[in-house]
Design a protein around this motif. Structure first.
Motif, PDB file in Angstrom:
ATOM      1  N   GLU A 253      -9.726  79.384  42.139  1.00 22.80           N
ATOM      2  CA  GLU A 253      -8.812  80.470  41.874  1.00 22.80           C
ATOM      3  C   GLU A 253      -8.027  80.040  40.671  1.00 22.80           C
ATOM      4  N   THR A 256      -9.677  79.571  37.415  1.00 18.15           N
ATOM      5  CA  THR A 256     -10.114  80.829  36.851  1.00 18.15           C
ATOM      6  C   THR A 256      -8.837  81.668  36.206  1.00 18.15           C
ATOM      7  N   GLN A 260      -7.970  83.272  32.559  1.00 21.28           N
ATOM      8  CA  GLN A 260      -7.933  84.659  32.481  1.00 21.28           C
ATOM      9  C   GLN A 260      -6.550  85.005  32.141  1.00 21.28           C
TER      10      GLN A 260
END
Length: 269
Positions: A253, A256, A260
């Motif tokens: 997470e 990512t 992002q």
């Protein structure tokens, strides 16, 4: 000496090692981890080099670990025993790159400007003297990426900072400016800008280089002896810890979310 991650210039018994990336912000990719033992081993073996100045090119010292090129090396949740053993070997190799700086018999001085994040802090924790420009900013950022810092900060910063200051940095991952870094003892002095910082580092290097080299080596050896066992034990422990526990949903997470450009949502899994 030609390297991909640094340039090396030698004059008047002083070597200047300049981080050049090739990742953005002198980020530490495969070339850095592979080349550092050779860079500092070669300089340490050169009797004409009596002091080393370490700095970064451009506006920043280093953004730390280059996740773009190194991210694929992080183990996944399904890593078996072989995958974790391979990751343990990789951690040990990366630790060796920073330890090559710490174990160098030749005195080392860091001139830090702009950002010094994660692996950058690992690196400066391995040098003898640290100077910073007024615009410098520091962060033991690994906790925000669901990583226990494993290549030097948690082993060497306890010898530099008080326990409370270190825990504050390592547990929050917060950014601190040069004034705060000087106040807590992370850096020796702060200068107006990068040029003044580099000049001060070279001035100190010249002072060291003017002293009898065998005696300088002796001073470093005696001082270093007091921390070798403690640092080595800490590095071995964190390598084993991360080999076992680094793979997590939170790690995925964190990576990512970073790419992002959004806040991560950690679940403790």
């Amino acid at each position: 000496m030609a390297y991909e991650s640094v340039t090396v210039d030698i004059a008047d018994h002083v070597a200047r090692v300049t981080l050049i990336g090739p990742g953005k912000g002198n980020a530490m990719g495969p070339a850095f981890w592979a080349e550092m033992p050779d860079v500092f081993g070669t300089l340490d073996a050169d009797p004409e080099v009596r002091a080393i100045v370490l700095t970064g090119s451009g506006r920043n010292f280093s953004y730390g670990l280059d996740l773009v090129t190194m991210g694929a090396s992080l183990p996944g949740l399904d890593s078996g025993a072989k995958g974790r053993l391979d990751f343990h070997k990789m951690i040990a190799k990366m630790q060796g790159a920073i330890s090559a700086v710490a174990d160098c018999r030749t005195p080392t001085i860091a001139a830090i400007q702009g950002w010094c994040i994660g692996g950058g802090v690992d690196l400066i924790s391995a040098v003898d003297i640290r100077y910073a420009s007024a615009d410098a900013k520091f962060s033991v950022r690994e906790v925000k990426l669901a990583i226990v810092a494993d290549v030097g900060s948690l082993a060497r910063l306890p010898l530099i900072l008080s326990d409370g200051h270190l825990r504050e940095l390592a547990l929050t991952g917060k950014d601190i400016d040069a004034a705060r870094a000087e106040k807590i003892g992370l850096v020796n002095d702060v200068y107006a800008d990068a040029d003044a910082t580099l000049a001060a580092a070279h001035e100190t290097a010249a002072e060291i280089a003017a002293n009898p080299p065998l005696t300088v080596h002796g001073v470093k050896d005696v001082l270093d002896q007091q921390r070798i066992g403690r640092v080595s034990e800490s590095l071995r422990y964190v390598a084993a810890w991360n080999s076992a526990f680094l793979p997590s949903k939170d790690l995925g997470e964190a990576v990512t979310a970073m790419f992002q450009k959004r806040p991560p949502q950690f679940t403790g899994e």
